[in-house]
Design an enzyme around this catalytic site. Structure first.
Site, PDB file in Angstrom:
ATOM      1  N   GLU A  56      -3.271 -15.342  -7.776  1.00 50.60           N
ATOM      2  CA  GLU A  56      -2.376 -15.657  -6.677  1.00 50.60           C
ATOM      3  C   GLU A  56      -2.597 -14.556  -5.640  1.00 50.60           C
ATOM      4  OE1 GLU A  56       2.396 -15.261  -6.228  1.00 50.60           O
ATOM      5  OE2 GLU A  56       1.691 -16.301  -8.024  1.00 50.60           O
ATOM      6  N   ASP A  67       9.439 -10.195  -0.196  1.00 51.18           N
ATOM      7  CA  ASP A  67       8.701  -9.225  -0.994  1.00 51.18           C
ATOM      8  C   ASP A  67       9.487  -7.931  -1.176  1.00 51.18           C
ATOM      9  OD1 ASP A  67       6.465 -10.873  -1.260  1.00 51.18           O
ATOM     10  OD2 ASP A  67       5.703 -10.269   0.697  1.00 51.18           O
TER      11      ASP A  67
END
EC number: 4.2.1.20
Length: 272
Positions: A56, A67
């Protein structure tokens, strides 16, 4: 059969291959361009060679709202070092030339729109990519991408969260191919001392809606946690721990961390 069962899905095939070996799948995340473009390419190849079943890859984005700190700092460094979206497809092409596991791109939606949805899909396919994980777009808003992925055969992976309604889970299951990205905890990515028990409940709900492959991400950082997740899920997704290992220990540190995490898949429940 749900779209996840599409015979053409390279991602579903990789998960099934892991199951055939009596283990769950290990899905590893790294940002493209960190610490520099060539090292990130070599790191992705090394991650595959060290036990990952699926890669990924995250193109750096200027507003990475989902994030955690470690990944944010890595992506900001990549941008500061000159990464641009045009670098993504040549990087994926080099990676897929060197390894044979599926390579997914995890991307925020705005860069895809700016690039052009059909152009993005065509360029990703030409580079050997397997599909997209799109964390910040819902299936009902993704009609153009769903059409492009059907045309190209790329996998499309949407997210399911513990707060999702049954109607939402039904839509996500029926719109996703490859697997459903199952968010273990609400909030940003990063490591958790203990995974939220809501992940187990969420996977059970997804199964009830016909999900054939559910992989859990956000908060998994140890081999023990990988094993725990694979007690009920089809795959474990690890990001922060790998990015930290690359940051602190270089390619050798990344390889050691990846091998440790991959070892956690071997004691998982039998998968059928």
């Amino acid at each position: 059969m749900t779209p996840q069962g599409a015979a053409s899905s390279r991602v579903a095939a990789a998960i099934d291959a892991a199951h055939a070996e009596g283990r769950g799948a290990f899905i590893g995340y790294l940002p493209i361009g960190f610490p520099d473009l060539q090292t990130s390419i070599d790191a992705a190849v090394l991650l595959a060679e060290s036990g990952a079943d699926i890669l990924e890859l995250g193109p750096p984005y200027s507003d990475p709202v989902m994030d955690g700190k470690v990944i944010q700092e890595a992506t900001q460094a990549a941008l500061a070092n000159g990464f641009r979206l045009r670098d993504l497809f040549p990087a994926v092409r080099e990676i897929t030339r060197r390894i044979d596991i599926p390579v997914l791109v995890m991307t925020y939606w705005n860069p895809v729109v700016q690039y052009g949805v059909d152009r993005y899909a065509d360029d990703l396919l030409a580079a050997g990519g397997a599909g997209l994980i799109t964390p910040d777009i819902t299936p009902e808003a993704a009609g153009e991408w769903i059409a492009a992925s059907r045309r190209t055969g790329l996998d499309r992976i949407f997210l399911a969260a513990p707060t999702s309604t049954d109607e939402r889970l039904e839509l996500v299951v029926n719109s996703s191919t490859g697997f459903v990205y199952t968010v273990s905890t609400m909030g940003i990515t990063g490591e958790r001392a203990e995974l939220d028990a809501a992940a187990r409940t969420l996977v059970a709900r997804l199964r009830a809606h016909g999900a054939e492959h559910a992989c859990v991400g956000i908060g998994i950082s140890t081999a023990e946690q990988v094993t725990g997740v694979l007690d009920y899920a089809d795959g474990a997704i690890v990001g922060t721990a790998l990015v930290r290992a690359l940051r602190d220990g270089g390619l050798d540190g990344l390889a050691a961390e990846a091998r440790s995490l991959a070892a956690g898949t071997k004691s998982a429940r039998p998968h059928g």
